[in-house]
Design a protein around this motif. Structure first.
Motif, PDB file in Angstrom:
ATOM      1  N   ILE A  48       0.840  -1.198   0.000  1.00 56.49           N
ATOM      2  CA  ILE A  48       0.000   0.000   0.000  1.00 56.49           C
ATOM      3  C   ILE A  48       0.877   1.250   0.000  1.00 56.49           C
ATOM      4  CG2 ILE A  48      -1.716   1.310   1.333  1.00 56.49           C
ATOM      5  CD1 ILE A  48      -2.862  -1.412   2.244  1.00 56.49           C
ATOM      6  N   GLN A  49       2.049   1.163   0.591  1.00 57.95           N
ATOM      7  CA  GLN A  49       2.950   2.312   0.626  1.00 57.95           C
ATOM      8  C   GLN A  49       3.388   2.714  -0.778  1.00 57.95           C
ATOM      9  OE1 GLN A  49       6.777   1.799   2.631  1.00 57.95           O
ATOM     10  NE2 GLN A  49       6.346   3.668   3.767  1.00 57.95           N
ATOM     11  N   LEU A  50       3.626   1.742  -1.662  1.00 57.40           N
ATOM     12  CA  LEU A  50       3.973   2.078  -3.045  1.00 57.40           C
ATOM     13  C   LEU A  50       2.811   2.825  -3.697  1.00 57.40           C
ATOM     14  CD1 LEU A  50       5.736   1.992  -5.599  1.00 57.40           C
ATOM     15  CD2 LEU A  50       4.733  -0.245  -6.091  1.00 57.40           C
ATOM     16  N   ILE A  51       1.595   2.361  -3.464  1.00 59.24           N
ATOM     17  CA  ILE A  51       0.424   3.031  -4.030  1.00 59.24           C
ATOM     18  C   ILE A  51       0.324   4.448  -3.471  1.00 59.24           C
ATOM     19  CG2 ILE A  51      -2.089   2.960  -4.272  1.00 59.24           C
ATOM     20  CD1 ILE A  51      -1.850  -0.145  -4.011  1.00 59.24           C
ATOM     21  N   TRP A  52       0.587   4.607  -2.167  1.00 60.59           N
ATOM     22  CA  TRP A  52       0.553   5.929  -1.539  1.00 60.59           C
ATOM     23  C   TRP A  52       1.554   6.875  -2.206  1.00 60.59           C
ATOM     24  CZ3 TRP A  52      -1.585   9.702   0.941  1.00 60.59           C
ATOM     25  CH2 TRP A  52      -0.828  10.681   1.567  1.00 60.59           C
ATOM     26  N   VAL A  53       2.773   6.412  -2.444  1.00 57.70           N
ATOM     27  CA  VAL A  53       3.789   7.256  -3.066  1.00 57.70           C
ATOM     28  C   VAL A  53       3.305   7.709  -4.442  1.00 57.70           C
ATOM     29  CG1 VAL A  53       6.135   7.285  -4.026  1.00 57.70           C
ATOM     30  CG2 VAL A  53       5.723   6.278  -1.767  1.00 57.70           C
ATOM     31  N   ALA A  54       2.756   6.779  -5.229  1.00 54.97           N
ATOM     32  CA  ALA A  54       2.252   7.116  -6.568  1.00 54.97           C
ATOM     33  C   ALA A  54       1.042   8.055  -6.479  1.00 54.97           C
ATOM     34  CB  ALA A  54       1.882   5.841  -7.317  1.00 54.97           C
ATOM     35  N   PHE A  55       0.181   7.841  -5.478  1.00 50.89           N
ATOM     36  CA  PHE A  55      -0.991   8.694  -5.271  1.00 50.89           C
ATOM     37  C   PHE A  55      -0.556  10.103  -4.880  1.00 50.89           C
ATOM     38  CE2 PHE A  55      -3.961  10.633  -2.275  1.00 50.89           C
ATOM     39  CZ  PHE A  55      -5.131  10.669  -3.035  1.00 50.89           C
ATOM     40  N   GLU A  56       0.319  10.192  -3.898  1.00 52.18           N
ATOM     41  CA  GLU A  56       0.750  11.484  -3.377  1.00 52.18           C
ATOM     42  C   GLU A  56       1.457  12.320  -4.447  1.00 52.18           C
ATOM     43  OE1 GLU A  56       2.714  12.977   0.746  1.00 52.18           O
ATOM     44  OE2 GLU A  56       3.779  11.383  -0.304  1.00 52.18           O
ATOM     45  N   MET A  57       2.235  11.661  -5.303  1.00 56.19           N
ATOM     46  CA  MET A  57       2.948  12.394  -6.351  1.00 56.19           C
ATOM     47  C   MET A  57       1.996  12.914  -7.427  1.00 56.19           C
ATOM     48  SD  MET A  57       6.545  10.594  -6.882  1.00 56.19           S
ATOM     49  CE  MET A  57       7.805  11.269  -5.843  1.00 56.19           C
ATOM     50  N   ALA A  58       0.949  12.174  -7.706  1.00 54.88           N
ATOM     51  CA  ALA A  58      -0.003  12.590  -8.738  1.00 54.88           C
ATOM     52  C   ALA A  58      -1.079  13.531  -8.188  1.00 54.88           C
ATOM     53  CB  ALA A  58      -0.666  11.366  -9.368  1.00 54.88           C
ATOM     54  N   ASN A  59      -1.301  13.500  -6.880  1.00 60.17           N
ATOM     55  CA  ASN A  59      -2.394  14.258  -6.268  1.00 60.17           C
ATOM     56  C   ASN A  59      -1.937  14.975  -4.997  1.00 60.17           C
ATOM     57  OD1 ASN A  59      -4.729  12.953  -7.932  1.00 60.17           O
ATOM     58  ND2 ASN A  59      -3.531  11.244  -7.166  1.00 60.17           N
ATOM     59  N   PRO A  60      -0.921  15.828  -5.099  1.00 57.87           N
ATOM     60  CA  PRO A  60      -0.413  16.467  -3.876  1.00 57.87           C
ATOM     61  C   PRO A  60      -1.482  17.331  -3.217  1.00 57.87           C
ATOM     62  CG  PRO A  60       0.513  17.513  -5.826  1.00 57.87           C
ATOM     63  CD  PRO A  60      -0.254  16.317  -6.295  1.00 57.87           C
ATOM     64  N   GLY A  61      -1.551  17.238  -1.909  1.00 62.13           N
ATOM     65  CA  GLY A  61      -2.482  18.077  -1.161  1.00 62.13           C
ATOM     66  C   GLY A  61      -3.931  17.668  -1.239  1.00 62.13           C
ATOM     67  N   THR A  62      -4.210  16.434  -1.688  1.00 62.49           N
ATOM     68  CA  THR A  62      -5.595  15.966  -1.759  1.00 62.49           C
ATOM     69  C   THR A  62      -6.233  16.067  -0.375  1.00 62.49           C
ATOM     70  OG1 THR A  62      -5.125  14.465  -3.581  1.00 62.49           O
ATOM     71  CG2 THR A  62      -7.076  13.974  -2.274  1.00 62.49           C
ATOM     72  N   ALA A  63      -7.448  16.575  -0.356  1.00 60.96           N
ATOM     73  CA  ALA A  63      -8.135  16.795   0.919  1.00 60.96           C
ATOM     74  C   ALA A  63      -8.412  15.482   1.641  1.00 60.96           C
ATOM     75  CB  ALA A  63      -9.445  17.536   0.693  1.00 60.96           C
ATOM     76  N   SER A  64      -8.279  15.536   2.933  1.00 60.54           N
ATOM     77  CA  SER A  64      -8.599  14.400   3.798  1.00 60.54           C
ATOM     78  C   SER A  64     -10.090  14.107   3.708  1.00 60.54           C
ATOM     79  CB  SER A  64      -8.221  14.764   5.235  1.00 60.54           C
ATOM     80  OG  SER A  64      -8.796  13.865   6.146  1.00 60.54           O
ATOM     81  N   PHE A  65     -10.452  12.832   3.749  1.00 60.46           N
ATOM     82  CA  PHE A  65     -11.875  12.467   3.787  1.00 60.46           C
ATOM     83  C   PHE A  65     -12.449  12.810   5.157  1.00 60.46           C
ATOM     84  CE2 PHE A  65     -10.450   8.800   0.884  1.00 60.46           C
ATOM     85  CZ  PHE A  65     -10.542   9.600  -0.241  1.00 60.46           C
TER      86      PHE A  65
END
Length: 128
Positions: A48-65
């Motif tokens: 899941i950490q790899l997915i997080w890194v890819a998510f965070e790089m593509a979507n910086p600052g995405t709002a918390s749910f």
């Protein structure tokens, strides 16, 4: 490009080489091929950490749910994935990220040929 659906919203995941670089950074700078080749044997949190890194790089600052006035953080992302995504989806997402990093711009046939050549080379190295 690989995507993930979180809280009924679709997000793109980065497949830039920087994802591999950042993932190495958070994994004691192990060689990226060692990390990628051993992905199926890694603990689910590391996957899941790899997915997080890819998510965070593509979507910086995405709002918390949980608190939309703040940016999403790793623990919230991890917990959401653990509660809402199945293992097959995680493995498919990881495969998409890794293929994007390694084979961006190649057709499915070209990717298959490269993977086969890599397998043969690994088998030859194991024989030596």
């Amino acid at each position: 490009m690989t995507t993930i659906i979180l809280n009924d919203n679709e997000y793109q995941l980065s497949d830039k080489l920087r994802v591999a670089f950042k993932f190495q950074e958070v994994n004691n700078h192990k060689p990226y091929m060692q990390l990628f080749d051993g992905m199926a044997d890694m603990p689910i949190e590391k996957q899941i950490q790899l997915i997080w890194v890819a998510f965070e790089m593509a979507n910086p600052g995405t709002a918390s749910f949980e608190n939309p006035s703040k940016a999403m953080q790793w623990p919230e992302f991890r917990d959401y994935c653990l509660d809402n995504i199945n293992l097959n989806d995680i493995m498919e997402i990881i495969q998409g990220i890794i293929e994007g990093i390694m084979y961006k711009g190649l057709s499915s046939d070209e990717i298959a040929k490269k993977k086969e050549a890599r397998k043969q080379k690994a088998a030859e190295m194991n024989e030596e």
